[in-house]
Design a protein around this motif. Structure first.
Motif, PDB file in Angstrom:
ATOM      1  N   GLY A  88      63.028  10.665  71.718  1.00 31.02           N
ATOM      2  CA  GLY A  88      62.375  11.592  72.644  1.00 31.02           C
ATOM      3  C   GLY A  88      61.102  10.970  73.214  1.00 31.02           C
ATOM      4  N   PRO A 107      65.018  21.000  73.398  1.00 29.00           N
ATOM      5  CA  PRO A 107      65.875  21.904  72.623  1.00 29.00           C
ATOM      6  C   PRO A 107      65.688  21.775  71.115  1.00 29.00           C
ATOM      7  CG  PRO A 107      67.152  20.039  73.395  1.00 29.00           C
ATOM      8  CD  PRO A 107      65.782  19.916  74.007  1.00 29.00           C
ATOM      9  N   TYR A 108      65.044  20.712  70.657  1.00 28.31           N
ATOM     10  CA  TYR A 108      64.918  20.502  69.206  1.00 28.31           C
ATOM     11  C   TYR A 108      63.607  21.053  68.676  1.00 28.31           C
ATOM     12  CZ  TYR A 108      68.876  17.828  70.605  1.00 28.31           C
ATOM     13  OH  TYR A 108      70.078  17.499  71.174  1.00 28.31           O
ATOM     14  N   SER A 109      62.522  20.816  69.383  1.00 28.69           N
ATOM     15  CA  SER A 109      61.236  21.359  68.936  1.00 28.69           C
ATOM     16  C   SER A 109      60.957  22.718  69.563  1.00 28.69           C
ATOM     17  CB  SER A 109      60.102  20.404  69.325  1.00 28.69           C
ATOM     18  OG  SER A 109      59.886  20.421  70.733  1.00 28.69           O
ATOM     19  N   TYR A 142      62.578  19.153  78.623  1.00 26.19           N
ATOM     20  CA  TYR A 142      63.828  19.241  77.847  1.00 26.19           C
ATOM     21  C   TYR A 142      63.446  19.134  76.375  1.00 26.19           C
ATOM     22  CZ  TYR A 142      68.458  18.021  76.092  1.00 26.19           C
ATOM     23  OH  TYR A 142      69.651  17.995  75.390  1.00 26.19           O
ATOM     24  N   GLU A 174      63.386  15.337  75.042  1.00 26.50           N
ATOM     25  CA  GLU A 174      63.812  15.083  73.673  1.00 26.50           C
ATOM     26  C   GLU A 174      65.245  14.560  73.631  1.00 26.50           C
ATOM     27  OE1 GLU A 174      62.871  18.688  71.490  1.00 26.50           O
ATOM     28  OE2 GLU A 174      60.724  18.219  71.595  1.00 26.50           O
ATOM     29  N   ASN A 175      65.634  14.111  72.435  1.00 22.76           N
ATOM     30  CA  ASN A 175      66.965  13.546  72.257  1.00 22.76           C
ATOM     31  C   ASN A 175      67.469  13.935  70.875  1.00 22.76           C
ATOM     32  OD1 ASN A 175      68.955  11.192  71.485  1.00 22.76           O
ATOM     33  ND2 ASN A 175      68.688  11.082  73.702  1.00 22.76           N
ATOM     34  N   VAL A 176      68.781  14.063  70.753  1.00 27.91           N
ATOM     35  CA  VAL A 176      69.359  14.418  69.458  1.00 27.91           C
ATOM     36  C   VAL A 176      69.018  13.361  68.405  1.00 27.91           C
ATOM     37  CG1 VAL A 176      71.605  13.364  69.973  1.00 27.91           C
ATOM     38  CG2 VAL A 176      71.439  15.214  68.274  1.00 27.91           C
ATOM     39  N   ALA A 177      68.836  12.127  68.834  1.00 25.48           N
ATOM     40  CA  ALA A 177      68.282  11.093  67.952  1.00 25.48           C
ATOM     41  C   ALA A 177      66.762  11.224  68.109  1.00 25.48           C
ATOM     42  CB  ALA A 177      68.776   9.717  68.353  1.00 25.48           C
ATOM     43  N   TYR A 178      66.164  12.019  67.269  1.00 20.79           N
ATOM     44  CA  TYR A 178      64.797  12.505  67.496  1.00 20.79           C
ATOM     45  C   TYR A 178      63.777  11.455  67.946  1.00 20.79           C
ATOM     46  CZ  TYR A 178      66.325  16.860  65.196  1.00 20.79           C
ATOM     47  OH  TYR A 178      66.967  18.026  64.858  1.00 20.79           O
TER      48      TYR A 178
END
Ligand code: THU
Length: 130
Positions: free
Chosen positions: A48, A17-19, A15, A41-45
């Protein structure tokens, strides 16, 4: 399944989606059982987690505390090395001569031992009283 097949299969479930950088990891424990992990990963980077950490967590959850082999794979132009934190995490459960294979989806592989990846690792000896 081989370590490579396990790491490649779990890579698909990463998962990231950010990197947009998926990583798959497989570790063989002392019993021979192979455990898989992917980055999450997490929206609060900073929340992750790395693929290696996931594989270690799976091994520990299954009741094993010793690893003998590691395989890490990503879709990259060169084999991806574990980050500094993951080197320390792997060293917690693996001896210095444990081989870590770093691979690309394209088929490149590079093997280094945990000692080579983390020379001078901080360990329990450093915590002995002087
Ligand atoms: N990542 C891993 O999961 N393992 C590594 O060995 C290197 C980096 C992840 C963390 C983050 O989700 C993404 O790759 C980009 O740094």
């Amino acid at each position: 399944m081989t370590l490579k097949d396990t790491a490649t299969a779990v890579w698909q479930n990463a998962y990231a989606p950010y990197s947009n950088f998926k990583v798959g990891a497989a570790i063989r424990a002392a019993s021979g059982t192979v455990y898989a992990g992917c980055n999450v990963e997490n929206v609060a980077y900073p929340e992750g987690t790395c693929a290696e950490a996931g594989a270690i967590a799976a091994m520990i959850a299954a009741g094993e505390t010793s690893l003998t082999e590691v395989y890490v794979i990503a879709d990259a132009p060169m084999p991806v090395t574990p980050c500094g934190g993951c080197r320390q995490k792997l060293a917690e459960f693996g001896a210095g001569d444990v081989p870590v294979t770093m691979a690309t989806l394209g088929g490149q592989e590079q093997v280094m031992t945990l000692d080579q990846l983390l020379p001078g690792a901080f360990n329990q000896d450093h915590m002995d009283s002087a």
